[in-house]
Design an enzyme around this catalytic site. Sequence first.
Site, mmCIF file in Angstrom:
data_model
loop_
_atom_site.group_PDB
_atom_site.id
_atom_site.type_symbol
_atom_site.label_atom_id
_atom_site.label_comp_id
_atom_site.label_asym_id
_atom_site.label_seq_id
_atom_site.Cartn_x
_atom_site.Cartn_y
_atom_site.Cartn_z
ATOM 1 N N TYR A 93 6.511 -9.876 6.667
ATOM 2 C CA TYR A 93 6.411 -8.612 7.003
ATOM 3 C C TYR A 93 6.984 -8.265 8.235
ATOM 4 O O TYR A 93 6.864 -9.300 9.143
ATOM 5 C CB TYR A 93 4.868 -8.207 6.880
ATOM 6 N N ASP B 189 0.889 -1.264 0.087
ATOM 7 C CA ASP B 189 0.158 -0.082 0.031
ATOM 8 C C ASP B 189 0.749 1.229 0.078
ATOM 9 O O ASP B 189 2.178 1.121 0.160
ATOM 10 C CB ASP B 189 -0.866 0.044 1.242
#
Length: 249
Positions: A109, A51
Amino acid sequence: MRYFIELSYNGAAYHGWQNQPNDISVQEVVEKALSVLLKETISIMGAGRTDTGVHASQMFAHFDTHVVFNEVNVVYKLNSYLPKDIAIRNIFKVKEETHARFDAKSRTYLYRIALKKDVFSFDNSFYVKQDLNVEKMNEASELLFRYKDFQCFSKSNTDVKTYYCDIMKAKWTIENNELHFVIKADRFLRNMVRAIVGTMINIGLGKIDVEDLHTIIKSKNRSEAGFSVPAHGLYLTEVEYPNDIKIHE
């Protein structure tokens, strides 16, 4: 031939990885650079879609070309051509059917939380002033392994066929003056990691109990989960593929 390109980027200046109609993306910048250097219109397909503002220390993408080139030379030229916030680490040939997104076995992540005010890290970690109970946050992380459906952590109105994810790792550790959350799964939903971290922070602050996580996940309702932490503390750190995708010459 089909090639994989391995790269890193600081996402602060970009509206995410994927091409946007009116905003600059990492994909667009890399495609333009490759097209100039190879003198052919190049389209790339990334391993995922980070994002706006999210970083990647390791991202992969694939592209097809008829142009014959020296991979080492093109890596050097790309790094000279690209802006300072995008770095190409490697380019290598893969089997024709290999897909950067669909053949990825897992993604990992990292989310960084600053525990002390730091003038040098405020733009790449999220500063939390209050004390956090890391032990309870790790207890909550263990509960994630019991579930597959994570719709409660997904951005609303997302065009996905399934909310199922196989989480393989989820752990909080203290690294110097930072709290790091590492999570690994076969796939992630939009905003999923940031929503999980926000929920864990609420647990660490004592706003909700560890056991409340069961109710939140079972609700399948995004409004039941915690806030979405800022993008600038999130990093895609690893994408794993089968060992046999490379073509060895």
